[in-house]
Design a protein around this motif. Structure first.
Motif, PDB file in Angstrom:
ATOM      1  N   MET A   1     -11.447 -26.200   5.037  1.00 32.47           N
ATOM      2  CA  MET A   1     -10.875 -25.350   6.234  1.00 32.47           C
ATOM      3  C   MET A   1     -11.890 -25.427   7.236  1.00 32.47           C
ATOM      4  SD  MET A   1      -7.710 -24.425   5.369  1.00 32.47           S
ATOM      5  CE  MET A   1      -7.287 -23.011   6.417  1.00 32.47           C
ATOM      6  N   SER A   2     -13.203 -25.417   6.958  1.00 28.11           N
ATOM      7  CA  SER A   2     -14.215 -25.411   8.180  1.00 28.11           C
ATOM      8  C   SER A   2     -14.387 -26.613   8.624  1.00 28.11           C
ATOM      9  CB  SER A   2     -15.388 -24.871   7.345  1.00 28.11           C
ATOM     10  OG  SER A   2     -15.189 -23.444   7.029  1.00 28.11           O
ATOM     11  N   ALA A   3     -14.161 -27.809   7.841  1.00 28.93           N
ATOM     12  CA  ALA A   3     -14.610 -29.043   8.492  1.00 28.93           C
ATOM     13  C   ALA A   3     -14.049 -29.550   9.499  1.00 28.93           C
ATOM     14  CB  ALA A   3     -13.904 -30.250   7.453  1.00 28.93           C
ATOM     15  N   PRO A   4     -12.858 -29.307  10.130  1.00 26.13           N
ATOM     16  CA  PRO A   4     -12.348 -29.617  11.519  1.00 26.13           C
ATOM     17  C   PRO A   4     -13.437 -28.839  12.549  1.00 26.13           C
ATOM     18  CG  PRO A   4     -10.626 -29.204  10.261  1.00 26.13           C
ATOM     19  CD  PRO A   4     -11.708 -28.764   9.339  1.00 26.13           C
ATOM     20  N   TYR A   5     -13.918 -27.654  12.353  1.00 29.10           N
ATOM     21  CA  TYR A   5     -14.503 -26.996  13.504  1.00 29.10           C
ATOM     22  C   TYR A   5     -16.008 -27.314  13.465  1.00 29.10           C
ATOM     23  CZ  TYR A   5     -10.682 -23.573  12.943  1.00 29.10           C
ATOM     24  OH  TYR A   5      -9.280 -22.913  12.811  1.00 29.10           O
ATOM     25  N   ILE A   6     -16.637 -27.996  12.592  1.00 30.47           N
ATOM     26  CA  ILE A   6     -17.679 -28.703  12.485  1.00 30.47           C
ATOM     27  C   ILE A   6     -17.972 -29.931  12.801  1.00 30.47           C
ATOM     28  CG2 ILE A   6     -18.952 -26.221  11.345  1.00 30.47           C
ATOM     29  CD1 ILE A   6     -19.013 -29.296   9.238  1.00 30.47           C
ATOM     30  N   GLN A   7     -16.969 -30.502  12.925  1.00 30.18           N
ATOM     31  CA  GLN A   7     -16.937 -31.982  13.350  1.00 30.18           C
ATOM     32  C   GLN A   7     -18.084 -32.403  14.070  1.00 30.18           C
ATOM     33  OE1 GLN A   7     -15.180 -34.301  11.223  1.00 30.18           O
ATOM     34  NE2 GLN A   7     -16.343 -36.170  12.157  1.00 30.18           N
ATOM     35  N   GLY A   8     -18.902 -32.976  14.114  1.00 32.52           N
ATOM     36  CA  GLY A   8     -19.900 -33.549  15.123  1.00 32.52           C
ATOM     37  C   GLY A   8     -21.038 -32.701  15.155  1.00 32.52           C
ATOM     38  N   ALA A   9     -20.990 -31.267  14.517  1.00 30.66           N
ATOM     39  CA  ALA A   9     -22.040 -30.538  14.692  1.00 30.66           C
ATOM     40  C   ALA A   9     -23.450 -30.848  14.141  1.00 30.66           C
ATOM     41  CB  ALA A   9     -21.655 -29.249  14.158  1.00 30.66           C
ATOM     42  N   SER A  10     -24.342 -30.407  14.618  1.00 29.61           N
ATOM     43  CA  SER A  10     -25.887 -30.870  14.289  1.00 29.61           C
ATOM     44  C   SER A  10     -26.511 -29.334  13.851  1.00 29.61           C
ATOM     45  CB  SER A  10     -26.569 -31.594  15.317  1.00 29.61           C
ATOM     46  OG  SER A  10     -27.902 -31.765  14.707  1.00 29.61           O
ATOM     47  N   ILE A  11     -27.076 -29.451  12.545  1.00 32.08           N
ATOM     48  CA  ILE A  11     -27.500 -28.138  12.296  1.00 32.08           C
ATOM     49  C   ILE A  11     -29.241 -28.741  12.206  1.00 32.08           C
ATOM     50  CG2 ILE A  11     -28.270 -26.741  10.437  1.00 32.08           C
ATOM     51  CD1 ILE A  11     -25.411 -27.382   9.310  1.00 32.08           C
ATOM     52  N   ASP A  12     -30.125 -27.766  12.992  1.00 30.95           N
ATOM     53  CA  ASP A  12     -31.479 -28.124  13.203  1.00 30.95           C
ATOM     54  C   ASP A  12     -32.400 -26.940  12.807  1.00 30.95           C
ATOM     55  OD1 ASP A  12     -33.634 -29.456  13.956  1.00 30.95           O
ATOM     56  OD2 ASP A  12     -33.557 -29.288  15.996  1.00 30.95           O
ATOM     57  N   PHE A  13     -33.602 -26.965  12.583  1.00 32.54           N
ATOM     58  CA  PHE A  13     -34.372 -25.882  12.655  1.00 32.54           C
ATOM     59  C   PHE A  13     -35.445 -25.706  13.496  1.00 32.54           C
ATOM     60  CE2 PHE A  13     -38.085 -23.499  10.841  1.00 32.54           C
ATOM     61  CZ  PHE A  13     -37.488 -22.457  10.300  1.00 32.54           C
ATOM     62  N   VAL A  14     -35.487 -24.727  14.191  1.00 32.14           N
ATOM     63  CA  VAL A  14     -36.539 -24.563  15.410  1.00 32.14           C
ATOM     64  C   VAL A  14     -37.516 -23.636  14.847  1.00 32.14           C
ATOM     65  CG1 VAL A  14     -35.080 -25.411  17.192  1.00 32.14           C
ATOM     66  CG2 VAL A  14     -35.214 -22.961  16.727  1.00 32.14           C
ATOM     67  N   ASP A  15     -38.626 -23.801  15.313  1.00 26.18           N
ATOM     68  CA  ASP A  15     -39.925 -22.853  14.992  1.00 26.18           C
ATOM     69  C   ASP A  15     -40.723 -23.026  16.292  1.00 26.18           C
ATOM     70  OD1 ASP A  15     -41.927 -21.275  14.106  1.00 26.18           O
ATOM     71  OD2 ASP A  15     -42.492 -22.525  12.323  1.00 26.18           O
ATOM     72  N   THR A  16     -40.603 -21.783  17.094  1.00 28.77           N
ATOM     73  CA  THR A  16     -41.060 -21.932  18.382  1.00 28.77           C
ATOM     74  C   THR A  16     -41.820 -20.476  18.624  1.00 28.77           C
ATOM     75  OG1 THR A  16     -39.176 -21.464  19.717  1.00 28.77           O
ATOM     76  CG2 THR A  16     -39.932 -23.650  19.519  1.00 28.77           C
ATOM     77  N   ILE A  17     -42.358 -20.150  19.661  1.00 26.11           N
ATOM     78  CA  ILE A  17     -42.594 -18.725  19.855  1.00 26.11           C
ATOM     79  C   ILE A  17     -41.688 -17.834  20.067  1.00 26.11           C
ATOM     80  CG2 ILE A  17     -43.845 -17.412  21.714  1.00 26.11           C
ATOM     81  CD1 ILE A  17     -46.263 -18.814  21.656  1.00 26.11           C
ATOM     82  N   GLU A  18     -40.660 -18.520  20.765  1.00 26.82           N
ATOM     83  CA  GLU A  18     -39.364 -17.807  21.355  1.00 26.82           C
ATOM     84  C   GLU A  18     -38.377 -17.621  20.313  1.00 26.82           C
ATOM     85  OE1 GLU A  18     -38.633 -20.795  24.193  1.00 26.82           O
ATOM     86  OE2 GLU A  18     -39.765 -19.595  25.714  1.00 26.82           O
ATOM     87  N   LYS A  19     -38.212 -18.725  19.238  1.00 24.78           N
ATOM     88  CA  LYS A  19     -37.129 -18.580  18.478  1.00 24.78           C
ATOM     89  C   LYS A  19     -37.449 -19.092  17.009  1.00 24.78           C
ATOM     90  CE  LYS A  19     -32.302 -19.788  18.233  1.00 24.78           C
ATOM     91  NZ  LYS A  19     -31.304 -20.486  19.208  1.00 24.78           N
TER      92      LYS A  19
END
Length: 119
Positions: free
Chosen positions: A80-98
């Motif tokens: 059910m979720s697959a069509p909504y996340i087609q082409g999405a990229s999951i990243d991890f950020v580690d900065t001072i701001e976020k």
């Protein structure tokens, strides 16, 4: 990217994990001493913009799950979720701001001011 044994090589949910996200997920799993969990992304109704992401480790295998492995980390998505996340990229950020996992989704036409939900 490899696919699990339960699916055909062409079946995919269309989302990707960056190397940084896969590395962080793998480190978190090692810290917990677990190798039986998949990182699951799901889309649920909610939030001020209508839809909300859920990103969590899961030991369940749901009927119809699509699982793709990135650098040793399984990314699971329900059908059910697959069509909504087609082409999405999951990243991890580690900065001072976020710091944390981020989701860049080309299907999201808008989001709320807090960034917690999308439509």
């Amino acid at each position: 990217m490899t696919t699990s044994q339960n699916e055909t090589a062409t079946e995919t949910h269309g989302a990707t994990l960056t190397d940084a996200a896969a590395s962080k997920a793998k480190a978190l799993l090692e810290q917990e001493g677990r190798d039986d969990l998949a990182l699951r992304i799901a889309v649920q109704p909610g939030g001020c913009a209508g839809l909300r992401y859920q990103l969590f480790f899961d030991d369940r295998v749901l009927d119809g799950d699509i699982v793709v492995e990135f650098s040793g980390v399984k990314l699971a998505v329900d059908r059910m979720s697959a069509p909504y996340i087609q082409g999405a990229s999951i990243d991890f950020v580690d900065t001072i701001e976020k710091q944390g996992f981020t989701i860049d989704n080309p299907n999201a036409t808008g989001s709320c001011a807090c960034g917690d939900s999308f439509n």
